[in-house]
Design an enzyme around this catalytic site. Structure first.
Site, PDB file in Angstrom:
ATOM      1  CE  LYS A  80     -31.398 -35.024 -14.025  1.00 40.82           C
ATOM      2  NZ  LYS A  80     -30.544 -33.497 -14.060  1.00 40.82           N
ATOM      3  CE1 TYR A 101     -47.681 -54.703 -36.335  1.00 40.24           C
ATOM      4  CE2 TYR A 101     -45.970 -53.970 -34.710  1.00 40.24           C
ATOM      5  CZ  TYR A 101     -47.305 -54.585 -34.815  1.00 40.24           C
ATOM      6  OH  TYR A 101     -48.262 -54.747 -34.013  1.00 40.24           O
TER       7      TYR A 101
END
Ligand code: PLP
Length: 368
Positions: free
Chosen positions: A38, A264
């Protein structure tokens, strides 16, 4: 060794084979092996991994959702594929692409039987999921009789397996609860047999279940993380080989003066003069913001360089003060010796989350 020139996830198929064989060596002779692929085979590359495993003697595959099973069929997977968490909207596709649904409650049972009947199916294979304590998906033991009445009235589907899932198979302190789950599962399978008159395949163990509960292998085991190289304990990790290496490159180096800030929000403020390297991998590639602010790190020239400031969408900046390196040099985010497990722990998470998050933007290469 060729230098890495862009962010790349290298996948080592011989390590995959090693892990598969190690897990197989833990199984009784007749126990089947289901490979859980998966989420793009835990972020690696579902097509390549599944095709390779199909050539080894894997018996079954599992995915979480229907579209993942469709992708495997498109890639040429012909072995049975169990869809662990299908939703009714995909049931018609499940039948069209010969996928086998996990049926976990009455609503999906009714919906699937109806669609199978409409499509004139006979004995279409389904897998019944039972809840034994995880409280996530599954019927409870007292629903067996109802399930029997419903299925007895239709020949559109047939129960190929019944299964359950352990809640904490990697945690030795939860042994008592695991035994309780295993015993409930046995009792469910007895009850099933008494109503249906036959015993379908039984399966319960994930990777850590295989390693820690050898008596609970039943007819099949379902392994994901072990195939990708993690044994969920320091002791077991030694026997596995992580199959992926995530590498990148230094794009730019900056000399930073004392008191300057990096990134940032000016989240990092330098305490003295230092050097930073900018690496082309960010939270959009799977290195989430929790790795920022000196929690996470990369390896440059064999040394740890911690992530300074906030993780950006496309980049991180790392502290390379005292590390001899230059622009264009290779950076290791994780590999077989600097493991994803260790990096994951730096941000308080687990290998599963880090590796499944490596986004599709990152180039994959296959090493045979
Ligand atoms: C994901 C999953 C597995 C695989 O678990 P690992 O710990 O990765 O081996 C097995 N069974 C079910 C139901 C799952 O959802």
């Amino acid at each position: 060794m060729p230098k890495t020139q862009e962010t790349t996830l290298e996948i080592d198929l011989s390590a995959l084979k090693h892990n598969f064989q190690y897990l197989k060596s833990k199984l009784q002779k007749n126990t089947k092996f289901l490979a859980v692929v998966k989420a793009f085979a835990y972020g690696h590359d579902a097509d390549q991994i599944a095709l390779h495993l199909q050539n080894l003697d894997v018996d079954y595959f599992a995915v979480a959702y229907t579209n993942e099973g469709v992708a495997l069929r498109d890639a040429g997977i012909t072995k049975p594929i169990l869809v662990l968490h299908p939703l009714p909207v995909g049931f018609s596709t499940i039948i069209d692409r010969c996928l086998e649904p996990s049926i976990y409650n009455n609503k999906v049972l009714n919906a699937f039987v109806q669609i199978a009947a409409e499509k004139n199916q006979k004995d279409y294979p389904i897998h019944l999921k039972f809840n034994t304590g995880l409280n996530r998906l599954g019927f409870s033991e007292n629903e067996v009789e109802d399930i029997y009445s419903k299925l007895n009235a239709s020949n559109a589907v047939s129960v190929k397996s019944i299964f359950s899932h352990l809640a904490a198979s990697e945690d030795p302190s939860e042994k008592e609860f695991m035994m309780h789950q295993i015993n409930s599962f046995k009792s469910i399978s007895e009850k099933f047999k008494s109503f249906f008159g036959y015993q379908p395949m039984l399966h319960m163990c994930n990777t850590s279940g295989i390693l820690n509960y050898p008596d609970a292998q039943f007819d099949m085991v379902r392994s994901g993380i072990g195939l990708y190289g993690f044994g969920n304990s320091e002791m077991e990790n030694k026997y596995f080989k992580p199959i992926a290496s995530l590498k990148s490159v230094i794009s730019q180096i900056h000399d930073i003066e004392e008191g300057e800030t990096v990134g940032y929000n000016r989240a990092y403020k330098s305490k003295s003069s230092m050097r930073t390297a900018t690496i082309p991998i960010g939270h959009a590639d799977g290195i989430g913001r929790p790795y920022g602010n000196e929690k996470g790190f990369v390896i440059i020239a064999g040394k740890k360089a911690s992530i300074v400031g906030n993780v950006c969408m496309d980049m991180i900046m790392v502290n390379i003060t005292g590390i001899a390196c230059e622009e264009g040099d290779e950076v290791i985010i994780f590999d077989a010796s600097n493991t994803a497990d260790e990096l994951a722990h730096s941000a308080n998470t687990i290998s599963y989350e880090l590796i499944t998050a490596i986004s599709q933007r990152v180039k994959r290469t296959i090493k045979k």
